[in-house]
Motif scaffolding. Structure first.
Motif, PDB file in Angstrom:
ATOM      1  N   TYR A 127       0.816  -1.221   0.000  1.00 54.36           N
ATOM      2  CA  TYR A 127       0.000   0.000   0.000  1.00 54.36           C
ATOM      3  C   TYR A 127       0.851   1.273   0.000  1.00 54.36           C
ATOM      4  O   TYR A 127       0.310   2.376  -0.007  1.00 54.36           O
ATOM      5  CB  TYR A 127      -0.953   0.003   1.203  1.00 54.36           C
ATOM      6  N   ASP A 128       2.169   1.132   0.012  1.00 57.39           N
ATOM      7  CA  ASP A 128       3.042   2.309  -0.064  1.00 57.39           C
ATOM      8  C   ASP A 128       2.979   2.912  -1.464  1.00 57.39           C
ATOM      9  O   ASP A 128       2.989   2.185  -2.459  1.00 57.39           O
ATOM     10  CB  ASP A 128       4.491   1.932   0.260  1.00 57.39           C
ATOM     11  N   VAL A 129       2.919   4.236  -1.532  1.00 61.28           N
ATOM     12  CA  VAL A 129       2.837   4.925  -2.817  1.00 61.28           C
ATOM     13  C   VAL A 129       4.189   5.519  -3.172  1.00 61.28           C
ATOM     14  O   VAL A 129       4.809   6.212  -2.360  1.00 61.28           O
ATOM     15  CB  VAL A 129       1.771   6.036  -2.788  1.00 61.28           C
ATOM     16  N   ASP A 130       4.664   5.242  -4.366  1.00 65.49           N
ATOM     17  CA  ASP A 130       5.939   5.758  -4.854  1.00 65.49           C
ATOM     18  C   ASP A 130       5.684   7.018  -5.675  1.00 65.49           C
ATOM     19  O   ASP A 130       5.031   6.963  -6.719  1.00 65.49           O
ATOM     20  CB  ASP A 130       6.620   4.692  -5.707  1.00 65.49           C
ATOM     21  N   PHE A 131       6.197   8.145  -5.199  1.00 63.65           N
ATOM     22  CA  PHE A 131       6.023   9.402  -5.929  1.00 63.65           C
ATOM     23  C   PHE A 131       7.215   9.708  -6.829  1.00 63.65           C
ATOM     24  O   PHE A 131       7.341  10.812  -7.348  1.00 63.65           O
ATOM     25  CB  PHE A 131       5.797  10.558  -4.944  1.00 63.65           C
ATOM     26  N   ASP A 132       8.085   8.724  -7.010  1.00 63.24           N
ATOM     27  CA  ASP A 132       9.222   8.867  -7.924  1.00 63.24           C
ATOM     28  C   ASP A 132       9.043   7.981  -9.151  1.00 63.24           C
ATOM     29  O   ASP A 132      10.012   7.472  -9.714  1.00 63.24           O
ATOM     30  CB  ASP A 132      10.532   8.504  -7.211  1.00 63.24           C
ATOM     31  N   LEU A 133       7.800   7.775  -9.549  1.00 65.54           N
ATOM     32  CA  LEU A 133       7.538   6.910 -10.692  1.00 65.54           C
ATOM     33  C   LEU A 133       8.138   7.449 -11.984  1.00 65.54           C
ATOM     34  O   LEU A 133       8.370   6.698 -12.933  1.00 65.54           O
ATOM     35  CB  LEU A 133       6.026   6.715 -10.871  1.00 65.54           C
ATOM     36  N   ASP A 134       8.402   8.753 -12.014  1.00 68.34           N
ATOM     37  CA  ASP A 134       9.024   9.329 -13.211  1.00 68.34           C
ATOM     38  C   ASP A 134      10.452   8.811 -13.400  1.00 68.34           C
ATOM     39  O   ASP A 134      11.018   8.899 -14.486  1.00 68.34           O
ATOM     40  CB  ASP A 134       9.025  10.857 -13.129  1.00 68.34           C
ATOM     41  N   MET A 188      -4.368  -4.242  -8.884  1.00 69.39           N
ATOM     42  CA  MET A 188      -4.541  -3.739  -7.529  1.00 69.39           C
ATOM     43  C   MET A 188      -4.895  -2.253  -7.605  1.00 69.39           C
ATOM     44  O   MET A 188      -4.240  -1.500  -8.323  1.00 69.39           O
ATOM     45  CB  MET A 188      -3.278  -3.928  -6.685  1.00 69.39           C
ATOM     46  N   THR A 189      -5.943  -1.878  -6.882  1.00 70.35           N
ATOM     47  CA  THR A 189      -6.390  -0.487  -6.885  1.00 70.35           C
ATOM     48  C   THR A 189      -6.433   0.048  -5.463  1.00 70.35           C
ATOM     49  O   THR A 189      -7.061  -0.556  -4.585  1.00 70.35           O
ATOM     50  CB  THR A 189      -7.786  -0.353  -7.526  1.00 70.35           C
ATOM     51  N   LEU A 190      -5.757   1.156  -5.225  1.00 60.39           N
ATOM     52  CA  LEU A 190      -5.773   1.837  -3.932  1.00 60.39           C
ATOM     53  C   LEU A 190      -6.628   3.093  -4.076  1.00 60.39           C
ATOM     54  O   LEU A 190      -6.352   3.928  -4.937  1.00 60.39           O
ATOM     55  CB  LEU A 190      -4.362   2.221  -3.486  1.00 60.39           C
TER      56      LEU A 190
END
Length: 219
Positions: A127-134, A188-190
């Motif tokens: 459930y951790d969100v990665d904000f460095d997907l770029d 998977m959807t958060l």
């Protein structure tokens, strides 16, 4: 002659690298930074969210609250799978992390287990969100659909990463509302329902007395 050939090869290679980087629009990178700042408030964040995962015919539904402050994190939730319901919990206080799952085990004469492990860094959770997907994907597109900015990431740098990740961001307050991950036959959807700022430090303190009857395993 060899120098000219080497320069030509270098130029072609450089152009290829630049074209890959250019597929992540600057506005996507800028938006991700703003959203990350919203989701990482210095006073701490409390996020209510739903998680739905599906792999072929098996589905898992979770409802959880995630608390975060600096490097510390605490999650409490309920998970439903194959007709059974479990209370789940995990946490990291900066020195140790723990995981706990409670099922109705009375009929099986079994006990719950609380796992505690000494670590200096929290393990990554689903459930951790990665904000460095770029930095993890070579391509991204962004569209405005209704009240949401919708960013779709494809072509991962690491072959083990999901093939496609989609983020929905509220255009008015830049709050993350949804992350959808697709990989092979699984999705998977958060869904982020509510975010609240301000978390008491006591939330991140592990109190083993709150797990009566559980077997405590320390690593």
């Amino acid at each position: 002659m060899m120098m000219k050939k080497w320069m030509l090869t270098f130029t072609v290679l450089l152009c290829g690298i630049m074209s890959v980087q250019a597929q992540i629009p600057p506005e996507v990178k800028d938006l991700l930074k703003k959203v990350a700042a919203k989701m990482d408030h210095p006073s701490g964040t409390e996020v209510d969210m739903n998680v739905r995962a599906k792999m072929f015919i098996i589905s898992v539904n979770m409802k959880m609250t995630v608390y975060g402050k600096g490097d510390k994190q605490r999650m409490k939730g309920t998970m439903k799978i194959l007709g059974k319901t479990a209370q789940i919990e995990s946490g990291f206080d900066g020195q140790q992390e723990w995981k706990y799952k409670h099922l109705d085990l009375k009929k099986e004469n079994k006990k719950d287990t609380l796992f505690i492990k000494k670590v200096t860094k929290k393990s990554k959770a689903d459930y951790d969100v990665d904000f460095d997907l770029d930095k993890s994907y070579r391509k991204a597109t962004m569209k405005l659909k209704g009240k949401y900015h919708v960013i779709t990431f494809t072509n991962p740098v690491d072959k083990d990463d999901p093939k496609k990740v989609t983020m929905k961001i509220d255009k008015d307050n830049l709050i993350l509302r949804e992350v959808a991950v697709k990989e092979g036959g699984g999705t998977m959807t958060l869904t982020f329902n509510r975010i609240k700022y301000g978390v008491n430090d006591n939330v991140f303190v592990l109190d083993t007395s709150k797990y009566p009857g559980a077997v405590i395993v320390r690593k």
